[in-house]
Every structure is written in structure tokens, then in C-alpha cells.
Scaffold this active site. Structure first.
Site, short mmCIF file in Angstrom:
data_model
loop_
_atom_site.label_atom_id
_atom_site.label_comp_id
_atom_site.label_asym_id
_atom_site.label_seq_id
_atom_site.Cartn_x
_atom_site.Cartn_y
_atom_site.Cartn_z
N GLN A 88 0.83 -1.20 0.00
CA GLN A 88 0.00 0.00 0.00
C GLN A 88 0.87 1.25 0.00
OE1 GLN A 88 -3.31 -0.68 2.48
NE2 GLN A 88 -4.13 1.39 2.37
N SER A 132 3.98 -6.42 2.72
CA SER A 132 2.67 -6.36 3.37
C SER A 132 1.62 -7.01 2.47
CB SER A 132 2.33 -4.91 3.73
OG SER A 132 1.21 -4.86 4.58
N LEU A 133 0.63 -6.24 1.96
CA LEU A 133 -0.38 -6.86 1.10
C LEU A 133 0.25 -7.50 -0.12
CD1 LEU A 133 -1.50 -5.45 -1.83
CD2 LEU A 133 -1.74 -3.54 -0.26
N ARG A 165 -9.32 -8.08 4.45
CA ARG A 165 -8.15 -7.57 5.18
C ARG A 165 -8.19 -6.05 5.27
NH1 ARG A 165 -2.70 -6.08 3.90
NH2 ARG A 165 -1.12 -6.97 5.29
N HIS A 225 0.36 -3.14 11.22
CA HIS A 225 1.47 -3.98 11.66
C HIS A 225 1.92 -3.69 13.09
CE1 HIS A 225 1.79 -5.80 7.75
NE2 HIS A 225 1.79 -4.61 7.20
N GLN A 236 1.14 -11.81 10.15
CA GLN A 236 1.60 -10.64 9.41
C GLN A 236 0.80 -9.38 9.75
OE1 GLN A 236 0.12 -9.27 5.90
NE2 GLN A 236 1.88 -9.83 4.63
#
Length: 315
Positions: free
Chosen positions: A10, A94-95, A119, A204, A253
Site C-alpha cells: 500500500q 505487506s499486502l 483484510r 502492523h 503478518q
């Protein structure tokens, strides 16, 4: 030469992303349509025309970025590239880890899009707007950032190192008051330019536990196949191929740190010399050069990029 394919997270989204790919390649348009159908939303129109504030919403940005990444992968495949033999590893920020798993055949595009919608919404809803924050501590290493975060959290709230992106580029995340205290401490410790990030939630960190719980439920009912290429996981900075382990790490995660610097160095230790960034923007390409100057990196997000890749990089 060993190559890894990496997928952005992102922040790389922008109105118009992926449009040139869709105009030039039917397989890219097919990916966008599959994502639209999976979500019951004309996400591809939002990607093309905006508005930007709607595209930036976490629940839209996450599947949209995956769609562009998978469009690049499908184009590469349509031109003869077999990821199973062309890549030693895949990884995503991440994503982007979901895009990496999808590219490696562990997840379908439909399931990946739906998981990222869940998510995105869960991460946004985990913390009321304004109560969390993230900040970049530039000029400090990971251990310094962790020490500052721990000191800031002693007076209450959550503050953790969230993204270890590159040497001197660590992002912290947590309760707004604690993150603000961390910024003040960082200034006194020699941080070059600590700055609040314009994000809608503190990703996170432990405050994301409700989102982790939502992802545990969502992932429990999704089929995950062994990836054809080892995936370097964010939370371990090591390769994984076992589906049950992948499922567990995707849940971890959400609250765990993105160990991107270590992930790139791990791939280098395994012999990787080239990183190929598939998707919107060039963030990971820039980080690779900061992590290791000997690492070659290139971004593929336009038809011209892909043409150049096959001309110069693919034997």
C-alpha cells in the site's frame, strides 16, 4: 543469475495505474475483470478514473494493487515466462505478500481479491480513526527504532517497529500519543527526519489484533496450494512453501513487522542477484538499491517496461 519477483504494498496506488497494461494486453483486462467479478464492484473503473480518495481507501487499494501485480504476471506468462523456472523466490511487501502467493499459484485471483477486501476493511475498522498513527524514523537503524518505540510505550499505549524497509528507514506504528512521544525521543537520538505518515490506521502492530482475528477466520476457509516458487514471508524473512505455515504467517503478518530489509538480504544470501518488481510504482526497486548496491532491480508496470525486460533480461 538468480532472480526474485517482488510485489509492492500500500502506498504505490495511483489513479490510472494498470491502464496502459489493460489497453495493450487482453490478459491484463481479464485479470481486472476477474477481480471486479470477485468483489462485485467495478474496481477497474476506480483504478482508471478515481477519485483518488476512494482508491486510497484501504479496502480498495489492497485488491487494486494486487490486480495490477497479477496483470503483469499474466502478461509475462503470456509471453512465455514460467515463474516456476524463471524465479528463485517471490516476496511482497505487506499486502504484496498476497500477490506473491497468487503469482506462485498458492492462491487464486478470486480468493486473493476477496481476502484483501476483508483484510483492508478489518485493518481499517480495528482502530477508531485518529487513535492510531504511524511515523517514519529516517536515519535510524532497526535496533534504535525498537528501543525508541519501547521507551515511548512505557508511559502507556502501543508503539512498535512496523516496517524495516531499508537501512535508515524504519516505520513505527501504534497509539497516536505513543507514536508522538517516539518522534520526540527520536529527534533527541539523532533521527534525520522523523515524520508522521498520512495513513488511516496503525498497521502492523498489536492494535491490529481484531484484524488478525478476522483474517484467521477468513483464511480458514480458503484453499492454499503449495507455491511453485518459495515465498519469503514478511514476518520471518525466510522462505516458506507449506500451506499450513503460509496460512499461519498471513495471520501473524497483520500484527507483525514487515521485515523487508532482512527479506531482501535473505534472498541475496541464497544467491539472488536480480529483483523484478511487478505492479504499480517503483518503491521496492528503490529500496533494493538502498539495501544492497550490488542488487540489480527493475520495475515492470508499463508495456514498455515489459518489452525492455524481455529484450534485456530474459534469455
Amino acid at each position: 543469475m538468480l532472480r526474485a519477483f517482488v510485489f509492492p504494498g500500500q502506498g504505490s496506488q495511483a489513479v490510472g495505474m494498470g491502464c496502459a497494461l489493460g489497453d495493450a494486453f487482453p490478459v491484463a483486462r481479464a485479470v481486472y475483470q476477474e477481480v471486479d467479478d470477485a468483489l462485485g464492484q467495478n474496481l477497474s473503473a476506480l483504478m482508471a478514473d478515481g477519485p483518488g480518495d476512494a482508491l486510497t481507501l484501504t479496502e480498495n487499494a489492497q485488491p487494486a494493487l494486487m490486480a495490477v501485480s497479477m496483470a503483469v504476471v499474466r502478461i509475462l506468462e503470456s509471453r512465455g515466462l514460467d515463474l516456476a523456472t524463471a524465479a528463485s523466490f517471490v516476496a511482497g511487501h505487506s499486502l504484496g505478500e498476497y500477490a506473491a502467493l497468487c503469482a506462485a499459484g498458492a492462491l487464486s485471483i478470486t480468493d486473493t481479491a476477496r481476502l484483501l477486501r476483508i483484510r483492508g476493511r478489518a485493518m481499517q475498522q480495528a482502530v477508531p480513526v485518529g487513535e492510531g498513527a504511524m511515523a517514519a524514523l529516517l536515519g535510524l537503524d532497526l535496533e534504535e527504532a525498537r528501543a525508541i518505540a519501547a521507551e515511548a510505550a512505557r508511559d502507556g499505549g502501543v508503539c512498535q517497529a512496523a516496517n524495516d524497509n531499508a537501512p535508515g528507514q524504519v516505520v513505527i506504528s501504534g497509539s497516536r500519543a505513543a507514536v508522538e512521544r517516539a518522534i520526540a525521543i527520536a529527534v533527541g537520538r539523532g533521527a534525520r527526519r522523523p515524520v508522521m505518515l498520512p495513513v488511516s490506521a496503525p498497521f502492523h502492530c498489536a492494535l491490529m489484533q481484531p484484524a488478525a482475528d478476522a483474517m484467521a477466520e477468513a483464511l480458514a476457509s480458503v484453499a492454499i496450494a503449495p507455491p511453485v516458487v518459495p515465498v519469503v514471508a514478511n514476518v520471518t524473512a525466510a522462505a516458506v512453501q507449506d500451506p499450513d505455515t503460509i496460512r499461519r504467517l498471513l495471520v501473524e503478518q497483520v500484527t507483525g513487522a514487515v521485515r523487508w530489509r532482512e527479506s531482501v538480504l535473505y534472498m541475496k544470501e541464497q544467491g539472488v542477484t536480480d529483483l523484478v518488481e511487478c505492479g504499480a510504482g517503483k518503491v521496492l526497486t528503490g529500496l533494493a538499491r538502498r539495501i544492497d548496491r550490488d542488487m540489480s532491480a527493475q520495475a515492470l508496470n508499463t508495456p514498455e517496461d515489459i518489452d525492455a525486460f524481455f529484450t534485456t533480461s530474459v534469455a
